[in-house]
Scaffold this motif. Structure first.
Motif, PDB file in Angstrom:
ATOM      1  N   ILE A  27     -33.457 -34.448  -5.169  1.00 49.39           N
ATOM      2  CA  ILE A  27     -32.678 -34.074  -4.096  1.00 49.39           C
ATOM      3  C   ILE A  27     -31.469 -34.577  -3.890  1.00 49.39           C
ATOM      4  O   ILE A  27     -31.384 -35.979  -3.841  1.00 49.39           O
ATOM      5  CB  ILE A  27     -33.373 -34.214  -2.612  1.00 49.39           C
ATOM      6  CG1 ILE A  27     -34.665 -33.382  -2.774  1.00 49.39           C
ATOM      7  CG2 ILE A  27     -32.639 -33.979  -1.418  1.00 49.39           C
ATOM      8  CD1 ILE A  27     -35.708 -33.621  -1.433  1.00 49.39           C
ATOM      9  N   ARG A  28     -30.290 -33.927  -4.131  1.00 51.16           N
ATOM     10  CA  ARG A  28     -29.016 -34.621  -4.097  1.00 51.16           C
ATOM     11  C   ARG A  28     -28.145 -34.342  -2.914  1.00 51.16           C
ATOM     12  O   ARG A  28     -26.996 -34.934  -2.622  1.00 51.16           O
ATOM     13  CB  ARG A  28     -28.160 -34.117  -5.462  1.00 51.16           C
ATOM     14  CG  ARG A  28     -28.788 -34.752  -6.503  1.00 51.16           C
ATOM     15  CD  ARG A  28     -28.051 -34.902  -7.831  1.00 51.16           C
ATOM     16  NE  ARG A  28     -28.510 -35.341  -8.829  1.00 51.16           N
ATOM     17  CZ  ARG A  28     -28.701 -35.095 -10.127  1.00 51.16           C
ATOM     18  NH1 ARG A  28     -27.800 -34.101 -10.728  1.00 51.16           N
ATOM     19  NH2 ARG A  28     -29.160 -35.760 -10.926  1.00 51.16           N
ATOM     20  N   SER A  29     -28.453 -33.470  -2.118  1.00 45.96           N
ATOM     21  CA  SER A  29     -27.737 -32.783  -0.859  1.00 45.96           C
ATOM     22  C   SER A  29     -28.779 -32.538   0.198  1.00 45.96           C
ATOM     23  O   SER A  29     -29.801 -32.342  -0.143  1.00 45.96           O
ATOM     24  CB  SER A  29     -26.910 -31.697  -1.327  1.00 45.96           C
ATOM     25  OG  SER A  29     -27.558 -30.581  -1.443  1.00 45.96           O
ATOM     26  N   THR A  30     -27.977 -32.443   1.375  1.00 48.29           N
ATOM     27  CA  THR A  30     -29.210 -32.279   2.652  1.00 48.29           C
ATOM     28  C   THR A  30     -29.341 -30.693   2.446  1.00 48.29           C
ATOM     29  O   THR A  30     -30.590 -30.200   2.827  1.00 48.29           O
ATOM     30  CB  THR A  30     -28.480 -32.390   3.917  1.00 48.29           C
ATOM     31  OG1 THR A  30     -27.021 -31.812   3.745  1.00 48.29           O
ATOM     32  CG2 THR A  30     -28.223 -33.825   4.315  1.00 48.29           C
ATOM     33  N   THR A  31     -28.513 -29.734   1.656  1.00 49.91           N
ATOM     34  CA  THR A  31     -28.987 -28.619   1.504  1.00 49.91           C
ATOM     35  C   THR A  31     -30.346 -28.428   0.526  1.00 49.91           C
ATOM     36  O   THR A  31     -31.224 -27.614   0.937  1.00 49.91           O
ATOM     37  CB  THR A  31     -27.768 -27.810   0.882  1.00 49.91           C
ATOM     38  OG1 THR A  31     -26.572 -27.823   1.764  1.00 49.91           O
ATOM     39  CG2 THR A  31     -28.219 -26.289   0.593  1.00 49.91           C
ATOM     40  N   GLU A  32     -30.181 -29.154  -0.427  1.00 48.82           N
ATOM     41  CA  GLU A  32     -31.593 -29.061  -1.376  1.00 48.82           C
ATOM     42  C   GLU A  32     -32.428 -29.609  -0.609  1.00 48.82           C
ATOM     43  O   GLU A  32     -33.673 -29.160  -0.578  1.00 48.82           O
ATOM     44  CB  GLU A  32     -31.194 -30.003  -2.625  1.00 48.82           C
ATOM     45  CG  GLU A  32     -30.086 -29.563  -3.578  1.00 48.82           C
ATOM     46  CD  GLU A  32     -29.843 -30.285  -4.637  1.00 48.82           C
ATOM     47  OE1 GLU A  32     -30.372 -31.475  -4.599  1.00 48.82           O
ATOM     48  OE2 GLU A  32     -29.075 -29.873  -5.507  1.00 48.82           O
ATOM     49  N   TRP A  33     -32.665 -30.771   0.455  1.00 39.78           N
ATOM     50  CA  TRP A  33     -33.596 -31.427   1.022  1.00 39.78           C
ATOM     51  C   TRP A  33     -34.054 -30.303   1.981  1.00 39.78           C
ATOM     52  O   TRP A  33     -35.077 -29.935   2.136  1.00 39.78           O
ATOM     53  CB  TRP A  33     -32.959 -32.615   2.014  1.00 39.78           C
ATOM     54  CG  TRP A  33     -34.201 -33.170   2.658  1.00 39.78           C
ATOM     55  CD1 TRP A  33     -35.278 -33.214   2.619  1.00 39.78           C
ATOM     56  CD2 TRP A  33     -33.943 -34.246   3.760  1.00 39.78           C
ATOM     57  NE1 TRP A  33     -36.153 -33.722   3.452  1.00 39.78           N
ATOM     58  CE2 TRP A  33     -35.125 -34.625   4.179  1.00 39.78           C
ATOM     59  CE3 TRP A  33     -32.772 -34.847   4.068  1.00 39.78           C
ATOM     60  CZ2 TRP A  33     -35.316 -35.586   5.123  1.00 39.78           C
ATOM     61  CZ3 TRP A  33     -32.787 -35.723   5.289  1.00 39.78           C
ATOM     62  CH2 TRP A  33     -34.178 -35.893   5.672  1.00 39.78           C
ATOM     63  N   ALA A  34     -33.116 -29.492   2.661  1.00 36.23           N
ATOM     64  CA  ALA A  34     -33.587 -28.298   3.414  1.00 36.23           C
ATOM     65  C   ALA A  34     -34.373 -27.490   2.840  1.00 36.23           C
ATOM     66  O   ALA A  34     -35.320 -26.801   3.459  1.00 36.23           O
ATOM     67  CB  ALA A  34     -32.277 -27.610   4.290  1.00 36.23           C
ATOM     68  N   ASN A  35     -33.965 -26.910   1.618  1.00 34.93           N
ATOM     69  CA  ASN A  35     -34.661 -26.009   0.888  1.00 34.93           C
ATOM     70  C   ASN A  35     -36.110 -26.480   0.552  1.00 34.93           C
ATOM     71  O   ASN A  35     -37.214 -25.910   0.584  1.00 34.93           O
ATOM     72  CB  ASN A  35     -34.025 -25.610  -0.723  1.00 34.93           C
ATOM     73  CG  ASN A  35     -32.481 -25.001  -0.310  1.00 34.93           C
ATOM     74  OD1 ASN A  35     -32.734 -24.162   0.696  1.00 34.93           O
ATOM     75  ND2 ASN A  35     -31.939 -24.928  -1.336  1.00 34.93           N
ATOM     76  N   TYR A  36     -36.335 -27.886   0.143  1.00 29.73           N
ATOM     77  CA  TYR A  36     -37.600 -28.393   0.177  1.00 29.73           C
ATOM     78  C   TYR A  36     -38.572 -28.316   1.336  1.00 29.73           C
ATOM     79  O   TYR A  36     -39.735 -28.260   1.208  1.00 29.73           O
ATOM     80  CB  TYR A  36     -37.613 -29.867  -0.477  1.00 29.73           C
ATOM     81  CG  TYR A  36     -37.284 -30.282  -1.923  1.00 29.73           C
ATOM     82  CD1 TYR A  36     -38.415 -30.453  -2.503  1.00 29.73           C
ATOM     83  CD2 TYR A  36     -36.194 -30.200  -2.630  1.00 29.73           C
ATOM     84  CE1 TYR A  36     -38.577 -30.502  -4.116  1.00 29.73           C
ATOM     85  CE2 TYR A  36     -36.255 -30.177  -3.632  1.00 29.73           C
ATOM     86  CZ  TYR A  36     -37.411 -30.537  -4.358  1.00 29.73           C
ATOM     87  OH  TYR A  36     -37.303 -30.813  -5.871  1.00 29.73           O
ATOM     88  N   PRO A  56     -29.541 -36.322   8.885  1.00 34.19           N
ATOM     89  CA  PRO A  56     -29.840 -36.042   7.444  1.00 34.19           C
ATOM     90  C   PRO A  56     -29.314 -36.662   6.522  1.00 34.19           C
ATOM     91  O   PRO A  56     -29.977 -37.502   5.682  1.00 34.19           O
ATOM     92  CB  PRO A  56     -30.288 -34.745   7.233  1.00 34.19           C
ATOM     93  CG  PRO A  56     -30.115 -33.957   8.428  1.00 34.19           C
ATOM     94  CD  PRO A  56     -29.147 -34.850   9.412  1.00 34.19           C
ATOM     95  N   GLY A  57     -27.891 -36.920   6.376  1.00 25.63           N
ATOM     96  CA  GLY A  57     -27.248 -37.576   5.482  1.00 25.63           C
ATOM     97  C   GLY A  57     -27.373 -39.132   5.504  1.00 25.63           C
ATOM     98  O   GLY A  57     -27.567 -39.756   4.476  1.00 25.63           O
ATOM     99  N   GLU A  58     -27.359 -39.613   6.738  1.00 24.71           N
ATOM    100  CA  GLU A  58     -27.873 -41.082   6.824  1.00 24.71           C
ATOM    101  C   GLU A  58     -29.178 -41.354   6.570  1.00 24.71           C
ATOM    102  O   GLU A  58     -29.566 -42.500   6.011  1.00 24.71           O
ATOM    103  CB  GLU A  58     -27.312 -41.183   8.381  1.00 24.71           C
ATOM    104  CG  GLU A  58     -26.282 -41.523   8.846  1.00 24.71           C
ATOM    105  CD  GLU A  58     -26.114 -41.364  10.567  1.00 24.71           C
ATOM    106  OE1 GLU A  58     -24.898 -41.870  10.693  1.00 24.71           O
ATOM    107  OE2 GLU A  58     -26.970 -41.116  11.250  1.00 24.71           O
ATOM    108  N   MET A  59     -30.187 -40.440   6.710  1.00 22.52           N
ATOM    109  CA  MET A  59     -31.501 -40.659   6.056  1.00 22.52           C
ATOM    110  C   MET A  59     -31.708 -40.713   4.928  1.00 22.52           C
ATOM    111  O   MET A  59     -32.329 -41.563   4.152  1.00 22.52           O
ATOM    112  CB  MET A  59     -32.369 -39.406   7.100  1.00 22.52           C
ATOM    113  CG  MET A  59     -33.900 -39.478   6.321  1.00 22.52           C
ATOM    114  SD  MET A  59     -34.774 -40.749   7.160  1.00 22.52           S
ATOM    115  CE  MET A  59     -35.552 -40.107   8.696  1.00 22.52           C
ATOM    116  N   MET A  60     -30.964 -39.669   4.141  1.00 22.56           N
ATOM    117  CA  MET A  60     -30.971 -39.848   2.854  1.00 22.56           C
ATOM    118  C   MET A  60     -30.365 -40.888   2.275  1.00 22.56           C
ATOM    119  O   MET A  60     -30.883 -41.551   1.216  1.00 22.56           O
ATOM    120  CB  MET A  60     -30.168 -38.469   2.187  1.00 22.56           C
ATOM    121  CG  MET A  60     -30.772 -37.160   2.091  1.00 22.56           C
ATOM    122  SD  MET A  60     -29.872 -35.832   1.784  1.00 22.56           S
ATOM    123  CE  MET A  60     -29.755 -36.156  -0.111  1.00 22.56           C
TER     124      MET A  60
END
Length: 125
Positions: A27-36, A56-60
């Motif tokens: 997971i490199r982006s919040t978009t990829e995280w959302a997809n997961y 989500p960016g801060e969480m990542m």
């Protein structure tokens, strides 16, 4: 279904974080995280912000930093390239940029700090 007072699905928020931790290398982006998480970026943003109080960016960033420090605590001699790949950054340049921009440090300084902590813990024992 667990819910907090303001209607946030606690189970879904915790699952989203668990998915991030488990799949951090991919997971490199919040978009990829959302997809997961099988949701939109907007849904992920609202869920994480409402439950954890950060974006989500801060969480990542927090999860990445925590993972970097955990890897270094297990083996302070681990290469920056290896750590970068394990936490979802492209290469050692990515980890230096991440640490510099987000935490005002670099890989060498962080590794030295963790190494000193390990030595002081062993000295106390």
């Amino acid at each position: 279904m667990e819910r907090t007072n303001n209607g946030i699905n606690v189970a879904k928020a915790k699952l989203a974080k668990q998915l991030l931790v488990k799949n951090l290398a991919n997971i490199r982006s919040t978009t990829e995280w959302a997809n997961y998480c099988n949701c939109s970026r907007t849904q992920l943003y609202r869920l994480i912000l409402n439950f954890y109080g950060i974006t989500p960016g801060e969480m990542m960033s927090k999860v990445r930093f925590d993972s970097i420090t955990e890897i270094l605590k297990k083996d302070p001699d681990t290469t920056s390239n290896y750590v970068a790949i394990k936490v979802g950054l492209r290469n050692e340049q990515g980890i230096y940029r991440f640490l510099s921009h987000r935490y005002n440090t670099n890989y060498t300084k962080l590794r030295e700090q963790i190494y000193r902590e390990i030595l002081s813990e062993k000295h106390i024992e």
